[in-house]
Structure formats: structure tokens, C-alpha cells
Design a protein around this motif. Structure first.
Motif, PDB file in Angstrom:
ATOM      1  N   GLU A  26      41.192  29.586  45.705  1.00 55.80           N
ATOM      2  CA  GLU A  26      40.853  28.737  46.841  1.00 55.80           C
ATOM      3  C   GLU A  26      40.147  27.456  46.403  1.00 55.80           C
ATOM      4  O   GLU A  26      40.252  26.420  47.059  1.00 55.80           O
ATOM      5  CB  GLU A  26      39.967  29.503  47.827  1.00 55.80           C
ATOM      6  N   HIS A  55      51.494  51.202  40.091  1.00 51.88           N
ATOM      7  CA  HIS A  55      50.051  51.467  40.055  1.00 51.88           C
ATOM      8  C   HIS A  55      49.777  52.979  40.036  1.00 51.88           C
ATOM      9  O   HIS A  55      48.811  53.432  39.444  1.00 51.88           O
ATOM     10  CB  HIS A  55      49.341  50.844  41.261  1.00 51.88           C
ATOM     11  N   CYS A  88      46.672  45.666  45.859  1.00 50.39           N
ATOM     12  CA  CYS A  88      47.222  46.974  46.226  1.00 50.39           C
ATOM     13  C   CYS A  88      46.537  48.083  45.436  1.00 50.39           C
ATOM     14  O   CYS A  88      46.282  49.162  45.956  1.00 50.39           O
ATOM     15  CB  CYS A  88      48.721  47.019  45.967  1.00 50.39           C
ATOM     16  N   SER A  90      47.558  38.620  39.824  1.00 55.12           N
ATOM     17  CA  SER A  90      47.144  37.461  40.616  1.00 55.12           C
ATOM     18  C   SER A  90      45.619  37.344  40.655  1.00 55.12           C
ATOM     19  O   SER A  90      45.069  36.242  40.606  1.00 55.12           O
ATOM     20  CB  SER A  90      47.711  37.571  42.034  1.00 55.12           C
ATOM     21  N   THR A  91      44.955  38.478  40.711  1.00 51.85           N
ATOM     22  CA  THR A  91      43.489  38.453  40.719  1.00 51.85           C
ATOM     23  C   THR A  91      42.964  37.989  39.363  1.00 51.85           C
ATOM     24  O   THR A  91      41.945  37.293  39.283  1.00 51.85           O
ATOM     25  CB  THR A  91      42.944  39.843  41.090  1.00 51.85           C
ATOM     26  N   ASN A 124      52.388  43.412  38.228  1.00 45.65           N
ATOM     27  CA  ASN A 124      53.581  43.818  39.001  1.00 45.65           C
ATOM     28  C   ASN A 124      54.398  42.599  39.408  1.00 45.65           C
ATOM     29  O   ASN A 124      55.188  42.647  40.326  1.00 45.65           O
ATOM     30  CB  ASN A 124      53.173  44.667  40.209  1.00 45.65           C
ATOM     31  N   THR A 165      53.821  39.955  41.003  1.00 46.93           N
ATOM     32  CA  THR A 165      53.687  39.345  42.330  1.00 46.93           C
ATOM     33  C   THR A 165      52.279  39.550  42.871  1.00 46.93           C
ATOM     34  O   THR A 165      51.489  40.303  42.308  1.00 46.93           O
ATOM     35  CB  THR A 165      54.716  39.958  43.313  1.00 46.93           C
ATOM     36  N   ALA A 220      51.052  41.304  45.546  1.00 45.76           N
ATOM     37  CA  ALA A 220      51.683  42.285  46.440  1.00 45.76           C
ATOM     38  C   ALA A 220      50.903  42.532  47.722  1.00 45.76           C
ATOM     39  O   ALA A 220      51.472  42.600  48.806  1.00 45.76           O
ATOM     40  CB  ALA A 220      51.897  43.594  45.696  1.00 45.76           C
ATOM     41  N   MET A 221      49.584  42.672  47.599  1.00 49.14           N
ATOM     42  CA  MET A 221      48.766  43.076  48.748  1.00 49.14           C
ATOM     43  C   MET A 221      49.031  42.204  49.967  1.00 49.14           C
ATOM     44  O   MET A 221      49.076  42.675  51.092  1.00 49.14           O
ATOM     45  CB  MET A 221      47.288  42.999  48.360  1.00 49.14           C
TER      46      MET A 221
HETATM   47  C1  LIG Z   1      38.542  35.347  47.583  1.00 44.38           C
HETATM   48  C2  LIG Z   1      39.681  36.135  48.048  1.00 44.38           C
HETATM   49  N1  LIG Z   1      40.881  35.535  48.170  1.00 44.38           N
HETATM   50  C3  LIG Z   1      41.948  36.226  48.596  1.00 44.38           C
HETATM   51  C4  LIG Z   1      41.840  37.536  48.926  1.00 44.38           C
HETATM   52  C5  LIG Z   1      43.023  38.264  49.461  1.00 44.38           C
HETATM   53  N2  LIG Z   1      43.659  39.095  48.467  1.00 44.38           N
HETATM   54  C6  LIG Z   1      43.259  40.332  48.265  1.00 44.38           C
HETATM   55  S1  LIG Z   1      44.116  41.074  47.076  1.00 44.38           S
HETATM   56  C7  LIG Z   1      45.059  39.749  46.809  1.00 44.38           C
HETATM   57  C8  LIG Z   1      46.165  39.691  45.832  1.00 44.38           C
HETATM   58  C9  LIG Z   1      46.166  40.652  44.809  1.00 44.38           C
HETATM   59  O1  LIG Z   1      47.257  40.439  43.965  1.00 44.38           O
HETATM   60  P1  LIG Z   1      47.280  41.140  42.565  1.00 44.38           P
HETATM   61  O2  LIG Z   1      45.974  40.985  41.915  1.00 44.38           O
HETATM   62  O3  LIG Z   1      48.459  40.634  41.806  1.00 44.38           O
HETATM   63  O4  LIG Z   1      47.447  42.681  42.924  1.00 44.38           O
HETATM   64  P2  LIG Z   1      48.627  43.433  43.701  1.00 44.38           P
HETATM   65  O5  LIG Z   1      48.288  43.416  45.145  1.00 44.38           O
HETATM   66  O6  LIG Z   1      49.891  42.714  43.385  1.00 44.38           O
HETATM   67  O7  LIG Z   1      48.604  44.817  43.174  1.00 44.38           O
HETATM   68  C10 LIG Z   1      44.694  38.758  47.664  1.00 44.38           C
HETATM   69  C11 LIG Z   1      45.383  37.477  47.703  1.00 44.38           C
HETATM   70  C12 LIG Z   1      40.561  38.123  48.817  1.00 44.38           C
HETATM   71  N3  LIG Z   1      40.340  39.393  49.155  1.00 44.38           N
HETATM   72  N4  LIG Z   1      39.515  37.409  48.369  1.00 44.38           N
END
Ligand SMILES: Cc1ncc(C[n+]2csc(CCOP(=O)(O)OP(=O)(O)O)c2C)c(N)n1
Ligand code: SF4
Lengths: 207, 532
Positions: free
Chosen positions: B58, B359, B384, B427-428, B454, B456, B458-459
Motif C-alpha cells: 500500500e 498449503h 490463505c 505476495s506477503t 502458490n 498468486t 490467493a486469499m
Molecule cells: C496491510 C494489509 N494489506 C492487505 C491485506 C489483505 N491480504 C490478506 S492476505 C493477502 C494476500 C496473501 O497472498 P499470499 O501471501 O501470496 O498468500 P496466499 O493467500 O496466496 O496463500 C492480502 C492481500 C492485509 N490483511 N493487510
């Protein structure tokens, strides 16, 4: 007379309640109605309980959410979710649900108990949506079977809903459109049969 | 133009496109994700060349929007409420620099925490930045407000915040769009904002801060005159100040129960002082209805005293969670409709990892390795894979904020905790895990970082992830991870045994090790198949 209808859609994340909502939305939009449709995105879409609140009216609608005890119609694609969302239903409201359980949780109650509770809920329409959908070509169309079963109670003519199904699935080709419309029609018939055998509540499984 | 059925989030996106934005910057997050997804799908946006690729987080999104604004073009930046914590530094300071082209921040709060770790109220950030905050109550009003937010931003040379909450973002209604405006041109070389504004060294910052304070009366005047703030007449002794979406529930109650309730609809802050004074002078009691924190209520209590005010602080409304029609009815002493409760046999149905999700196989392997140790805590993160905290896995033991897995593991390792294992999604990791890994490397902390790649995000429904696949290895090596302790596994049931071996070895290593567990999300794979 002014028209106003509050519908709760319920199911398990991934079961396609948003497609049901999208069809009713389209039909209502073309019918010039006011619409509010609140849906669930995010965490609970991963196999959790999901709901959508759909409100139709010919006058402006204030709230996006339906209050408990005030819904005219509860449409569920899963029997336990129908019970979970029953508190939304008004005393004179109608419950329509698919009868195939999705057991992805601990403590799913025995189906006889679920059925007994469902039969206590006004005049429920209980449909074997999967069986009917498979007969139409694919279990994926179960949600349209349920929509068909609910159609007699929706304040939009079934032809309009059918046209909206055609519009929604058009991108996916004629075959998919036909299958979904067939599913809708079979659901509608099953529902009408149940209404005809007016010995109180019956289920399509006995038909 | 025809009425279109749009989610609130989509109304924000359409309004911004129609207002002539050149960029929509964001990191996904419920309930804001659909804003950028709409821009990405929009033919109009494509034709206009609107940039809308996902940002890494962000903060990078906010700064990119600020840069576009600096260059003279209009930009939208959107995020969920906790995303603003990440972007807060840029956000607060941008109120001092001011803007060039209109800069609108749409932030989506999640009261009741449907998909979030907290229910913080973004209006507090807006007040801290001292900028105008708009909080419309319907999808149409939201479209109109976002359209107007851009010229408002330009006229004050300030960013403007549009605050929405879950139900407005995720509810559809008919929206009538207006004719689109042309996009703005790149500012001429000599007309870019002066360095005195944008170089926030103390001397400049002090001047800019005084300037911002000097703007406050004008900001208040604009709120006083805003169409988003208006009174609904009524003669009853109880009145309501209804902010944002609370207005809908209040009006629903007013209509259903046939009340003659005076209502002050509040949709632009700072709240209209004159209109509030008028409501308070007319009514014996005023209910303050707002989603989120009692932001207005606290202010009003300070201003008008406690006697007259009902709200969240005195228990008339629940202290937490979103509002609805029943809650408002009860607060006004009205009886809500009777209903049949759900029968006792209805057990909860919590969300779960999909069948076939990689996962699952990662947690199976990790659990059997952790069982060999006496300390079994696994630090994890948001995605996720957070669902791994629930049975049958119960494999992770923390989820605090994006990126906190690796840094908490580092701190725990520094305290002597062994093993110190972190699990983070791809993504995290790129959102805010990379810097934490660098800390661990620089300090030679004994942590094992497992990146669940994964392919992407995903969540939130499968958005592009900033770096996946080989790029993750490159990043880790570039940060300084020892190539011998950078391992890749494929989380599959058939590979359980070898995966256990790899994890066991790396978890035993007294230094920084990284294991990438790589298998595409099954939902994402299905989507890709459908789209080809
Ligand atoms: C500061 C913040 N931004 C966005 C989110 C929303 N959010 C939670 S999990 C996530 C994405 C996770 O993606 P990844 O780490 O790739 O894990 P996956 O879900 O693919 O297993 C997002 C965008 C959040 N909780 N906090
Ligand atoms: S969406 Fe993908 S990552 Fe999330 S639980 Fe399902 S398969 Fe796993």
C-alpha cells in the motif's frame, strides 16, 4: 400498490449463490426495479457459510441489509445453511432449499434432524437439486435448479428470469445457456408439483 | 446513459475512470480489491491507457499515486483499512506537500472484521492528516462523490479521502454515470510543484504545516455546504446524527416504524458544526450512529456534553461491530421483528483450505518436523495459509500483520527460541517480508523462512503477485541467503517424505535458511484454464 421483496440467498462458499443473485439482479434491472444486493467476498468464500441479501422494490431502498424476521424468501443451495439463515425469514416467509448436504465441517447434524427442522419452517420447498441438475447435463447447474424452485415466489415473472439466465451465461456459449435454462425449468416444475400436492409440505424426493 | 448495477467498489472505480484518472494504484485487500479489478477489466480505462497494475504494497501504491499527481495527472489509490497503516507515512506527509493533479484515496474499512485482523476506523487517519473525508451512504452517492473528490483535491491542493465500509463496497445497486472528462496533461517542465513544497525538510515542513492549518476553515466551510451533509426534517424529541452507511439503516427504521425522526446525514468531514448545533438545540436526545469507532460521538460529547448523547460510548449502541437496521431500532427503543432462531443443531462452518491446496501438504510436512521439537510455535502471516491455524492442522501460531512472520521469528530466535520457523506467502513476502529477511541475514539470526509460493495472491481472489517462481530465489540470493540453504520443495502428498527431510535439515541449521514450497494454487489453476 407498491412492490417490495426481500430475499436471503444462502450457501457454502463456492456453490454459486452469486450467480443466482446476478440472474435476479439482471431480471430486476431490466424490469426497472430498484435493487440492493449485498454479497460476501473474502475469507468466508473459502468453504465457509456465505449469504447474500437481495432487496427489490419499485421505490428507493435504504438499507443494503435485510433485518432478521423480515425476509419474504430464503433461497438456499445447502440444507444446513437454510437452517442457519432461517432467522432472517418473516413469519409468512417462504423457504426454498437444495437438500444435498455439503459436509466440510465438524458436527454436521444427521440429515433426518435437518429435514425435520426444515419441515418446521413454514411451507418449505425442498428440492434434490443435484439429481435434477445432473439430469440436465451437469451438477454445476444445481444453483439454477434452486432458482427455478424459488421462481414462483419471486416478484419477477419466470420468463424474465429465464431471459436473464440467457444473458448471464451467453458468453459461455449456447450449450451452457441451454443447460442452465433447462435446470431452471426443471426446478420450477418440481416446485409447482410440490405446491400442487397441497398436503402441507412435501419434498420432490417423494414426487 | 444507462443505469448499471455496480458494487460500491465498482462505483468508485467507474467514477475515477470517468473523472479522467491516469492511474489506479493499489495492493489487494478485502473489501477494497474490486476497485482495481474493475479498472483492470474496464475497456474505457484500457483505451485511456490508465495504469492499474497491482503495487507491491500500500505504501508503494500511495507513493506512485502521489508521483502521478505531482506530474499533474489525476490518480486513485485504494486499499483496505489496515493497508493505510502501511501507507500512513506517505499519506500523512502528502497532506503537507499537497498535490498536483487530483489525488483521491479510497479506503475500505471492515467493521465486524469479516476478513480482517482489526476494525480500525480510517476517519481517524483522515483527521490526523487534516484533509477532507467523504463518506457517502449509497452507491450512486459514492459515484458522485468520487467524481467530485478530484476537483476538490485540486482546488485545495490536498489529497481527499473517501471512506467506505464493507457493506457499501460489497453491495450492488443501480448507478447512473455521467459523461467522462478528458484526462489531464503532463505538467509543463517549469510548472511542476516547487521543491519548497515537496522537500519536507524542517523549514519547509513547518511552513507547509502552517499552510495546512490555514486551510482548515475553508475545509470546514466546504463540509458545511456539501450535499453529502443534509438534514431530514422531523418533529420527534429524539434526533439522529447518521454518518455514512448508518444513514441507510436509520432511514430504513424511520420508514418502517413510521417515525418523524429528524436526521442529520453526515457524509463529509469535518462534520458540519452549524447543522449539528441546530439538531442538538431542537432535540432532547441525539443518537450518534456511525460505523467503526465512535469518532463523531467523542467529538460531540466534548462539544455538547454527555447528557443528550446516545451512542456506542454509553452502550446504547454496541461498542464494536457493524450496524444494521435491528441495532438502530433497538437503540431507539423499538421492538424488532420476531424471528425463529436457528436450531441448536446448526454447527459453525468455518472457512477452510481448499481440497488439493498445496498449503495442506506443506503443513502436513511441517507438523511432522515440528513434532520432533519441544518448542513448536510457528510464526506465520496473512493469506490463505493462515487457515493452517485451524484444525486439523493447527500448524501456525501467529498472524499479526503482513510480514510479521519473519521478523517475529527473528526476535524469538534472538531470545533463544529454537527452532524459529516462519511461514509466509509469496505476495506477503514481497509486500513486507523481504526487509525482515534482510534484518535476519544482517544479524545472523537462526531462522527458517518458508515461502509458500502458490504463484498468486490467493486469499483475495487471485491477483498477480509481485514476484513468484525463480524471481523469489533471485531475491533471496540477492539479499544474501546462502545458496546452500535455499531449498525448493513441491508440496504434494506424494513427496511428503522428501519434504520432511528438507524441512528437517533446514530447520536444524543454525543460521538463516529459506525453503520455498512451490505449487500453484488450485483455484488459480482452474481460473487460468477457464480463461484460455
Ligand atoms: C496491510 C494489509 N494489506 C492487505 C491485506 C489483505 N491480504 C490478506 S492476505 C493477502 C494476500 C496473501 O497472498 P499470499 O501471501 O501470496 O498468500 P496466499 O493467500 O496466496 O496463500 C492480502 C492481500 C492485509 N490483511 N493487510
Ligand atoms: S484459494 Fe488456493 S491457496 Fe487458497 S486455499 Fe484454495 S487452493 Fe489454497
Amino acid at each position: 400498490m407498491s412492490m417490495k421483496q426481500d430475499i436471503i440467498l444462502a450457501g457454502v462458499g463456492g456453490q454459486g449463490i452469486l450467480s443466482i443473485a446476478a440472474v435476479i439482479d439482471l431480471a430486476a434491472l431490466h424490469g426497472g426495479l430498484e435493487i440492493r444486493q449485498a454479497e460476501v467476498h473474502g475469507m468466508s468464500q473459502r468453504g465457509g457459510a456465505v449469504e447474500s441479501h437481495l432487496r427489490l422494490s419499485d421505490r428507493p431502498i435504504h438499507s443494503d441489509l435485510i433485518a432478521r424476521g423480515t425476509a419474504d424468501l430464503l433461497i438456499s443451495v445447502e440444507p444446513l445453511e437454510a437452517l442457519r439463515h432461517r432467522p432472517f425469514l418473516a413469519a409468512a416467509g417462504r423457504l426454498v432449499t437444495a437438500m444435498e448436504p455439503v459436509v466440510n465441517m465438524e458436527g454436521y447434524p444427521p440429515m433426518e434432524e435437518v429435514r425435520r427442522e426444515l419441515l418446521r419452517s413454514g411451507r418449505p420447498v425442498l428440492v434434490e437439486a443435484h439429481r435434477i441438475a445432473i439430469g440436465c447435463g451437469s451438477q454445476k447447474a444445481s444453483n439454477m435448479v434452486v432458482l427455478g424452485a424459488a421462481a414462483p415466489f419471486i416478484a419477477i415473472p419466470p420468463e424474465r428470469i429465464e431471459a436473464a439466465i440467457g444473458e448471464l451465461f451467453r458468453r459461455k456459449g449456447a450449450e451452457v445457456v441451454d443447460m442452465n435454462i433447462r435446470a431452471f425449468q426443471r426446478g420450477l416444475e418440481a416446485s409447482q408439483e410440490q405446491a400442487a400436492s397441497c398436503e402441507g409440505p412435501t419434498t420432490s424426493e417423494t414426487a | 446513459m444507462e443505469r448499471q448495477l455496480l458494487l460500491g467498489a465498482e462505483a468508485v472505480a467507474l467514477a475515477a475512470i470517468d473523472a479522467g484518472i491516469s492511474g489506479a494504484y493499489a495492493y489487494p485487500g478485502t473489501p477494497s480489491t474490486e476497485i482495481t479489478e474493475f479498472v483492470q477489466r474496464s475497456g474505457e480505462a484500457r483505451q485511456r491507457g490508465v495504469r492499474s497494475a497491482w503495487s507491491a504494497n500500500e505504501k508503494t501504491a500511495y507513493e506512485a499515486a502521489l508521483g502521478m499527481s505531482y506530474a499533474g495527472k489525476r490518480a486513485l489509490v485504494s486499499m483496505k483499512h489496515v493497508g493505510l497503516n502501511v501507507a500512513a507515512d506517505a499519506f500523512i506527509n502528502s497532506a503537507l506537500t499537497g498535490v498536483g493533479g487530483g489525488l483521491v484515496l479510497c479506503v475500505a474499512d471492515d467493521p465486524s472484521m469479516h476478513s480482517s485482523q482489526n476494525e480500525q476506523d480510517s476517519r481517524i487517519y483522515g483527521r490526523m492528516a487534516m484533509i477532507p473525508i467523504l463518506e457517502p451512504s449509497s452507491q450512486q452517492e459514492l459515484y458522485d462523490a468520487v467524481r467530485e473528490a478530484f476537483p476538490l483535491s485540486e482546488s485545495l491542493s490536498l489529497p481527499v479521502m473517501v471512506r467506505i465500509t464493507t457493506r457499501l463496497s460489497h453491495s450492488r445497486a443501480g448507478v447512473l454515470a455521467r459523461e467522462a472528462e478528458p484526462q489531464r496533461l503532463l505538467t509543463e517542465p517549469g510548472s511542476l510543484p516547487p521543491a519548497e513544497r515537496f522537500v519536507l525538510m524542517p523549514a519547509n515542513a513547518r511552513r507547509q504545516y502552517r499552510h495546512l492549518i490555514g486551510l482548515q476553515p475553508e475545509i470546514e466551510r466546504l463540509a458545511e455546504e456539501s450535499r453529502l451533509n443534509r438534514s431530514v426534517g422531523g418533529t420527534s424529541e429524539t434526533g439522529v446524527m447518521a454518518c455514512g452507511i448508518a444513514y441507510n439503516y436509520v432511514m430504513e427504521v424511520r420508514e418502517r416504524y413510521g417515525l418523524d425522526l429528524p436526521v442529520l446525514k453526515t457524509g463529509q468531514y469535518p462534520a458540519p458544526r452549524e447543522a449539528a448545533r441546530e439538531l442538538f438545540s431542537r432535540c432532547r436526545r441525539v443518537l450518534v450512529a456511525e460505523e467503526g469507532y465512535p469518532v463523531m460521538e467523542e467529538l460531540l460529547r466534548g462539544f455538547f456534553g454527555n447528557e443528550k448523547i446516545l451512542g456506542r460510548l454509553d452502550g446504547t449502541l454496541p461498542r464494536t461491530g457493524e450496524l444494521d437496521t435491528d441495532i438502530i431500532a433497538r437503540a431507539l427503543g423499538l421492538e424488532s421483528a420476531p424471528f425463529e432462531p436457528a436450531p441448536g443443531i446448526v454447527a459453525p462452518r468455518p472457512p477452510e483450505l481448499c481440497r488439493g491446496c498445496g498449503h495442506r501438504d506443506l503443513f502436513d510436512a511441517l507438523n511432522s518436523v515440528m513434532a520432533e521439537h519441544s518448542y513448536q510455535s510457528v510464526f506465520s502471516d496473512i493469506g490463505c495459509y493462515t487457515l493452517g491455524a485451524l484444525p486439523p492442522f493447527s500448524a501456525i501460531h501467529t498472524c499479526v500483520d503482513m510480514g510479521a512472520s519473519i521478523t517475529m521469528a527473528k526476535g524469538a530466535a534472538d531470545a533463544g527460541l529454537r527452532p524459529a520457523v516462519a511461514v509466509i506467502g509469496d505476495s506477503t513476502f514481497t509486500h513486507s517480508g523481504m526487509t525482515g529477511l534482510l534484518d535476519a541475514l544482517n544479524d545472523r539470526s537462526a531462522v527458517t523462512l518458508i515461502i509458500a509460493d502458490n504463484d498468486t495472491t490467493a486469499m483475495t481472489g487471485g491477483q498477480d503477485s509481485a514476484a513468484t517462481g525463480n524471481r523469489l530465489e533471485t531475491i533471496c540470493l540477492g539479499l544474501g541467503v546462502d545458496a546452500g540453504h535455499l531449498r525448493v520443495i513441491v508440496p504434494l502428498r506424494s513427496r511428503l517424505k522428501e519434504n520432511i527431510t528438507v524441512l528437517r535439515e533446514e530447520i536444524a541449521y543454525e543460521g538463516v535458511s529459506v525453503v520455498i514450497a512451490r505449487r500453484v494454487c488450485v483455484e488459480e489453476a482452474a481460473r487460468r484454464k477457464k480463461n484460455t
